[in-house]
Design a protein around this motif. Structure first.
Motif, PDB file in Angstrom:
ATOM      1  N   LEU A  11       1.191   5.592  -0.485  1.00 60.57           N
ATOM      2  CA  LEU A  11       0.594   6.929  -0.473  1.00 60.57           C
ATOM      3  C   LEU A  11       1.548   7.902  -1.131  1.00 60.57           C
ATOM      4  O   LEU A  11       2.737   7.939  -0.804  1.00 60.57           O
ATOM      5  CB  LEU A  11       0.323   7.379   0.966  1.00 60.57           C
ATOM      6  CG  LEU A  11      -0.081   8.848   1.162  1.00 60.57           C
ATOM      7  CD1 LEU A  11      -1.456   9.113   0.558  1.00 60.57           C
ATOM      8  CD2 LEU A  11      -0.073   9.214   2.646  1.00 60.57           C
ATOM      9  N   THR A  12       1.041   8.701  -2.064  1.00 59.33           N
ATOM     10  CA  THR A  12       1.875   9.705  -2.714  1.00 59.33           C
ATOM     11  C   THR A  12       0.993  10.861  -3.147  1.00 59.33           C
ATOM     12  O   THR A  12      -0.190  10.935  -2.795  1.00 59.33           O
ATOM     13  CB  THR A  12       2.637   9.079  -3.909  1.00 59.33           C
ATOM     14  OG1 THR A  12       3.591  10.019  -4.397  1.00 59.33           O
ATOM     15  CG2 THR A  12       1.690   8.671  -5.019  1.00 59.33           C
TER      16      THR A  12
ATOM     17  N   TRP B   2      -5.701  14.194   3.061  1.00 54.15           N
ATOM     18  CA  TRP B   2      -6.308  12.937   3.465  1.00 54.15           C
ATOM     19  C   TRP B   2      -7.074  13.054   4.773  1.00 54.15           C
ATOM     20  O   TRP B   2      -7.725  12.099   5.189  1.00 54.15           O
ATOM     21  CB  TRP B   2      -5.258  11.847   3.540  1.00 54.15           C
ATOM     22  CG  TRP B   2      -4.875  11.391   2.182  1.00 54.15           C
ATOM     23  CD1 TRP B   2      -3.697  11.624   1.540  1.00 54.15           C
ATOM     24  CD2 TRP B   2      -5.677  10.677   1.254  1.00 54.15           C
ATOM     25  NE1 TRP B   2      -3.719  11.090   0.278  1.00 54.15           N
ATOM     26  CE2 TRP B   2      -4.918  10.492   0.075  1.00 54.15           C
ATOM     27  CE3 TRP B   2      -6.973  10.175   1.294  1.00 54.15           C
ATOM     28  CZ2 TRP B   2      -5.406   9.825  -1.040  1.00 54.15           C
ATOM     29  CZ3 TRP B   2      -7.456   9.499   0.190  1.00 54.15           C
ATOM     30  CH2 TRP B   2      -6.675   9.330  -0.960  1.00 54.15           C
TER      31      TRP B   2
ATOM     32  N   TRP C  15      -6.066   7.227   4.307  1.00 56.73           N
ATOM     33  CA  TRP C  15      -5.716   6.718   2.984  1.00 56.73           C
ATOM     34  C   TRP C  15      -5.585   5.197   2.985  1.00 56.73           C
ATOM     35  O   TRP C  15      -5.764   4.559   1.954  1.00 56.73           O
ATOM     36  CB  TRP C  15      -4.402   7.332   2.517  1.00 56.73           C
ATOM     37  CG  TRP C  15      -3.190   6.795   3.235  1.00 56.73           C
ATOM     38  CD1 TRP C  15      -2.683   7.235   4.425  1.00 56.73           C
ATOM     39  CD2 TRP C  15      -2.361   5.705   2.821  1.00 56.73           C
ATOM     40  NE1 TRP C  15      -1.588   6.504   4.770  1.00 56.73           N
ATOM     41  CE2 TRP C  15      -1.363   5.553   3.802  1.00 56.73           C
ATOM     42  CE3 TRP C  15      -2.361   4.852   1.719  1.00 56.73           C
ATOM     43  CZ2 TRP C  15      -0.375   4.575   3.731  1.00 56.73           C
ATOM     44  CZ3 TRP C  15      -1.374   3.871   1.634  1.00 56.73           C
ATOM     45  CH2 TRP C  15      -0.399   3.751   2.625  1.00 56.73           C
ATOM     46  N   ASP C  16      -5.260   4.603   4.136  1.00 56.00           N
ATOM     47  CA  ASP C  16      -4.931   3.184   4.206  1.00 56.00           C
ATOM     48  C   ASP C  16      -6.152   2.373   4.645  1.00 56.00           C
ATOM     49  O   ASP C  16      -6.618   2.522   5.769  1.00 56.00           O
ATOM     50  CB  ASP C  16      -3.784   2.984   5.209  1.00 56.00           C
ATOM     51  CG  ASP C  16      -3.338   1.542   5.303  1.00 56.00           C
ATOM     52  OD1 ASP C  16      -3.854   0.693   4.555  1.00 56.00           O
ATOM     53  OD2 ASP C  16      -2.469   1.251   6.151  1.00 56.00           O
TER      54      ASP C  16
ATOM     55  N   ALA D 112      -3.166   7.259  -4.033  1.00 55.72           N
ATOM     56  CA  ALA D 112      -2.764   6.063  -3.300  1.00 55.72           C
ATOM     57  C   ALA D 112      -3.007   4.855  -4.184  1.00 55.72           C
ATOM     58  O   ALA D 112      -3.913   4.851  -5.022  1.00 55.72           O
ATOM     59  CB  ALA D 112      -3.545   5.943  -1.993  1.00 55.72           C
TER      60      ALA D 112
ATOM     61  N   ARG E 283       0.856  -1.190   0.000  1.00 49.15           N
ATOM     62  CA  ARG E 283       0.000   0.000   0.000  1.00 49.15           C
ATOM     63  C   ARG E 283       0.889   1.235   0.000  1.00 49.15           C
ATOM     64  O   ARG E 283       1.806   1.329   0.817  1.00 49.15           O
ATOM     65  CB  ARG E 283      -0.910   0.028   1.230  1.00 49.15           C
ATOM     66  CG  ARG E 283      -1.990  -1.038   1.196  1.00 49.15           C
ATOM     67  CD  ARG E 283      -1.868  -2.066   2.290  1.00 49.15           C
ATOM     68  NE  ARG E 283      -1.914  -1.481   3.623  1.00 49.15           N
ATOM     69  CZ  ARG E 283      -1.451  -2.097   4.713  1.00 49.15           C
ATOM     70  NH1 ARG E 283      -0.883  -3.286   4.613  1.00 49.15           N
ATOM     71  NH2 ARG E 283      -1.527  -1.527   5.901  1.00 49.15           N
TER      72      ARG E 283
END
Length: 319
Positions: A101-102, A162, A315-316, A110, A99
């Motif tokens: 995130l950017t 986020w 985000w996750d 993501a 996983r």
């Protein structure tokens, strides 16, 4: 098989891209990509995943230029990704997923590689992440909770991060057929719900209200202009009708990033689920709104719970 999910406003009405891949595990996909992507990682990834995934090509560029050995375990893959994958945020690797995130300096992005074992173990977290078609299924076959509740989830307009990219609101004591009346009697809401409240007419027609919201043409820079809509409902509805009259018949109406096209928006209202996507910009895509009650949630528990997670600020999906 494994599933790749790219959370990106550039892709589709739901702001995401989903692709199933034939590999037995996430590790197997990266091992295959280690070899197949080497000649041209960017082109190979576009063909393999069906999307231009921001920054993902860097790991395979580095693998080729540095002659990095193919990872034999997820622990080895984690070390490679931590050192050589370009992300603006973070990358998380466990036995069943990767996983990341950017962001591309414009919006947060993501992406997720998820194996079937993880998907089977966490359906209530991942069902909406894996769903790639609009509209969502509206049928209901189960009873609701003892106490009625309606949940509203929606993306938000303006500068996005986020922590604020979505909103989740739960209204106890009401189901979707009674939502219009409930909204008309309340005043303090996020701007998007303030707008929806003002768009609801005295007939409580939610479909008509979403259509008015889709054609909204009053903005203060990138933010909704809902001046005069947070007081008496009759006055708020007059403001909504006045704004509608100003853009009546226009194919392109003012939006937060210039012009937006209401004809590209869609709304559907069933007894226990209402859903809408609003075109915001040709590049930055759509905003989404889902309104569902406990009866729909009982029939679609995975979608209901994962919708709250998708729009709830993290985000996750596995956090």
């Amino acid at each position: 098989m494994i599933c790749f999910v790219y959370r990106s406003p550039y892709h589709g009405v739901l702001g995401k891209h989903v692709r199933w891949l034939p590999d037995a595990s996430v590790l197997d996909w990266f091992r295959r990509a280690w070899e197949e992507a080497a000649p041209d990682p960017d082109a190979w990834l576009r063909a393999e995943l069906g999307a231009d995934v921001y920054g993902l090509d860097t790991i395979f560029d580095e693998a080729a230029s540095r002659s990095l050995p193919k990872p034999e375990t997820m622990a080895e893959l984690r070390k490679h990704l931590k050192r050589h994958l370009y992300v603006e945020g973070k990358v998380i690797v466990d036995e069943h997923s990767v996983r990341a995130l950017t962001d591309d300096d414009e919006v947060p992005l993501a992406y997720f590689f998820l194996d079937e074992k993880l998907i089977a173990q966490r359906p209530h977290r991942l069902a909406y992440y894996l769903h790639d078609e609009w509209p969502l299924p509206a049928e209901t076959t189960a009873d609701g909770d003892d106490e009625p509740v309606t949940t509203i989830v929606m993306s938000q307009i303006g500068d996005v991060d986020w922590d604020t990219q979505g909103t989740v609101i739960r209204l106890k004591g009401v189901r979707l057929p009674g939502l219009g009346a409930r909204l008309r009697t309340a005043r303090k809401w996020p701007e998007e719900l303030t707008l929806l409240r003002g768009c609801i007419g005295p007939d409580d027609d939610l479909a008509a209200a979403l259509d008015r919201m889709n054609r909204w043409g009053a903005w203060d820079d990138q933010e909704l202009d809902v001046t005069g809509m947070d007081g008496d409902h009759e006055a708020a509805h007059r403001v909504a009708l006045d704004v509608m009259a100003q853009v009546e018949g226009h194919e392109i109406v003012p939006g937060p990033l210039g012009g937006r096209r209401p004809a590209l928006g869609h709304a559907e209202v069933a007894e226990h689920l209402a859903q809408a996507v609003f075109h915001i910009d040709d590049e930055f895509g759509y905003l989404q709104m889902f309104l569902f009650d406990d009866v729909w949630a009982a029939a679609h528990p995975g979608l209901a719970k994962s919708l709250r997670r998708w729009f709830g600020g993290s985000w996750d999906p596995l956090k």
